[in-house]
Design an enzyme around this catalytic site. Structure first.
Site, PDB file in Angstrom:
ATOM      1  N   HIS A 151       0.835  -1.206   0.000  1.00 47.58           N
ATOM      2  CA  HIS A 151       0.000   0.000   0.000  1.00 47.58           C
ATOM      3  C   HIS A 151       0.873   1.262   0.000  1.00 47.58           C
ATOM      4  O   HIS A 151       0.677   2.172  -0.812  1.00 47.58           O
ATOM      5  CB  HIS A 151      -0.927  -0.020   1.223  1.00 47.58           C
ATOM      6  N   GLU A 152       1.843   1.286   0.887  1.00 44.37           N
ATOM      7  CA  GLU A 152       2.683   2.482   1.009  1.00 44.37           C
ATOM      8  C   GLU A 152       3.637   2.635  -0.177  1.00 44.37           C
ATOM      9  O   GLU A 152       3.962   3.754  -0.573  1.00 44.37           O
ATOM     10  CB  GLU A 152       3.434   2.472   2.339  1.00 44.37           C
TER      11      GLU A 152
ATOM     12  N   HIS B 149       1.921   4.614  -2.799  1.00 41.63           N
ATOM     13  CA  HIS B 149       2.014   6.059  -2.539  1.00 41.63           C
ATOM     14  C   HIS B 149       3.390   6.590  -2.961  1.00 41.63           C
ATOM     15  O   HIS B 149       3.493   7.647  -3.589  1.00 41.63           O
ATOM     16  CB  HIS B 149       1.800   6.366  -1.054  1.00 41.63           C
TER      17      HIS B 149
END
Length: 194
Positions: A96-97, A100
């Site tokens: 997920h990160e 980003h």
């Protein structure tokens, strides 16, 4: 979120989870996550895009708020050791990160104070990381057979944007709706959502 600094963007914590791991145990789990094919692919794509992912880009920390991790521009990814217990959770946070981080790498003008920019990256991270796969939603207590993934992503985007001091509740919802189609359908660096 983290004792040292608040991230630009964070992963939601499952409040029903047990107490987490020590920093050393979590750091070992982070190292194991680097063998995950999606993690490896995302890190390779960042390198190809000119963004160095050094040895300390992903680190375990003790967090003060109920979150699983976060990404902070210029600092990298933090994984909250005290809220994670199993390898799959760590893998999920790292993926997920990394999305980003990839978004910031490819869009040099990404502004985390801009609600639309933040919403877009959260939509992409929710969609591409598998955060909202049916099994995960079932474990969170959300049971819906049709449309669960998009509903989950929207719920999690709004929750994340609530933590952005530059986004009011109304601005967050408006921003998410304005960028939804474009960002949900943007699967870069994947050919399609994994």
């Amino acid at each position: 979120m983290e004792d040292a600094a608040a991230p630009n963007s964070g992963s939601e914590f499952n409040p029903g989870a047990r107490r987490g791991k020590s920093i050393d145990e979590c750091q070992d789990m982070i190292r194991r996550s680097f063998r995950n094919p999606i993690v490896k692919f995302l890190m390779e794509q960042m390198e190809k895009s000119g963004c160095r992912v050094g040895d300390n880009f992903v680190k375990a920390v003790v967090c003060t708020g109920p979150v699983a991790g976060g990404y902070t521009k210029g600092r990298g990814i933090t994984v909250c050791s005290n809220y994670l217990t199993i390898q799959d959770e760590v893998n999920q946070v790292v993926i997920h990160e990394l999305i980003h981080a990839y978004d910031e790498c490819r869009a040099k003008n990404l502004d985390w104070t801009n609600c639309a920019h933040h919403a877009c990256s959260e939509i992409r991270a929710g969609h591409l990381s598998g955060d909202c796969h049916f099994k995960r939603e079932l474990l969170r207590g959300f049971i819906k057979l049709r449309g669960h993934e998009q509903e989950c992503i929207k719920r999690r985007v709004l929750k994340s944007l609530r933590g952005n001091p530059y986004c009011s509740e109304v601005a967050a919802k408006d921003a998410m709706e304005a960028v939804w189609d474009t960002c949900y359908n943007d699967t870069k660096p994947f050919d399609r959502a994994p």
